[in-house]
Design an enzyme around this catalytic site. Sequence first.
Site, short mmCIF file in Angstrom:
data_model
loop_
_atom_site.label_atom_id
_atom_site.label_comp_id
_atom_site.label_asym_id
_atom_site.label_seq_id
_atom_site.Cartn_x
_atom_site.Cartn_y
_atom_site.Cartn_z
N GLU A 272 26.59 -19.91 13.30
CA GLU A 272 26.66 -18.70 12.47
C GLU A 272 28.11 -18.38 12.13
OE1 GLU A 272 24.57 -15.56 14.50
OE2 GLU A 272 22.67 -16.63 14.46
N HIS A 290 21.00 -12.44 11.41
CA HIS A 290 21.10 -12.05 12.82
C HIS A 290 21.04 -10.52 12.97
CE1 HIS A 290 22.65 -13.60 16.94
NE2 HIS A 290 21.86 -12.56 17.10
#
Length: 540
Positions: A272, A290
């Site tokens: 990420e 997220h």
Amino acid sequence: MSSAAPAPAPAPARPVVLIAEELSPATIEALGPDFEVRRADGADRAELLPAIADVDAVLIRSATRLDAEAIAAASKLKVIARAGVGLDNVDVAAATRAGVMVVNAPTSNIISAAELTVGHILSLARNIPQAHASLKAGEWKRSKFSGVELFEKTIGIIGLGRIGGLVAERVKAFGTEVIAYDPYVTSARAAQMGVRLVDLDTLLAEADFVTIHMPKTPETLGMLGADAFARMKDTAFVINVARGGLVDEAALDEAITAGSIAGAAIDVFTSEPATDLPFMGHERVVVTPHLGASTGEAQEKAGVSVARSVRLALAGELVPDAVNVAGGVIHPDVRPGIPLIEKLGRILTALAAGSVTQVEVHVAGEIVEHDVTSLQLAALKGVFQDIVSEHVSYVNAPVLAEQRGVAVRLTTTAESPDYRNQLTVRGALSDGRQVEVSGTLTGPKQNQKLTGINGYELEMPLDDHLIVVIYRDRPGVIAVMGSVLGDKDVNIAGMQVARTAEGGQALSVLAVDSVVTAGQLEEITERIGAETVRQVDLTG
């Protein structure tokens, strides 16, 4: 002549707490008036390093990086408090070496994560994001976004921990059938939740929606991959809001392309930020950046939780949510046993490979003169660490035991014939088996040693990577195990063998330098006809 009155003694300096990121007003209120509160922009390195130099505690979220350099710059620092679950931006090892306690808020986001999971299930069922984007683009295509009802569909939950249980509770309201796979939850406990416990193959074959809520370990990495997708319905959907990497992203793209499954909703990713992964291009894929903990309520709970932990830590009390040390008023003779018995709990879980119904923590030796209840908490923390998706701490470990119907007891004795002190964790399993693991601390450096497994006596250093093998004692077995591992470039750092009698059952514990694959373990099992081969990874 009268003398002047003595000057009043200066007020004692208050501990200094640095707020390095934007936190809710409730966080400051939870700290109370006993601290000097300062503020700084933790994301600005040039501002952070001088600001942290003389503080007692620092409160952060995800933007502030507290690495070894920052920790070294904070000469008075006692506590790092992360208002959230993850600790990727904190060097926990460096903090531990510096004697700095690290705390987080492990349960702050469980409701938010469960609700996001349900939101993703509904989005997949009714094509909500796709229809929204189409209409916003000026299109009116009702027939294109026809969906399905959740009523009478089967929801498969992999991992029936805190978040998985909350998801089950919520989706049942839609009239769904809920099935779950969790080898560490008993059927009785699942039945109490109104959930049918099944094996993984059955779940994959029957579920219309598969949502995963497992911890990220070597065993669960890529758990939903090509093989799992091949066993699912071609109309089924996959949801992951737990940990990046549990779903094999390349295999997911291939499965959707081939029509093996219908689509997916993914909130967490292997790396990420992630913005252009191939599977994101499929029409029936919903992705979010997220967002599991991204609610005002979760953020406020996290801030208040860590503020309370800071108060406890700076007052010298037990800190339940400490990540690296138990903290608090634990006797110096007891404290070294905390990381040892936590590891013994993890070994027990690895050897059990099934649901534990009872845990007994037995403490023998001189330390029973002191309060050893912290050892029970640490053992439970170890037992659950590798089998639940949420972070396990000293405060939620007993809650996890209660939720799973696991009875817990602590027993002590001053008699310890073989060692000055010996710690033992015993587990009773739902299939009637018993597992027992013992250890001790030796020498001035308090070295951790494994002293027994299931009645077999040992004495070997407690290394990070262990393989435990139970087999019939006969010549050549050790050579075969060494050959299998050597052929795979796995180095054996140490080994001990114990047996009940010549030609009887034997137990070997191998310390290796790296994680061994499931295939290598299967090869050892087949080639020596082992009764049990288990790997224990204590690095996480």
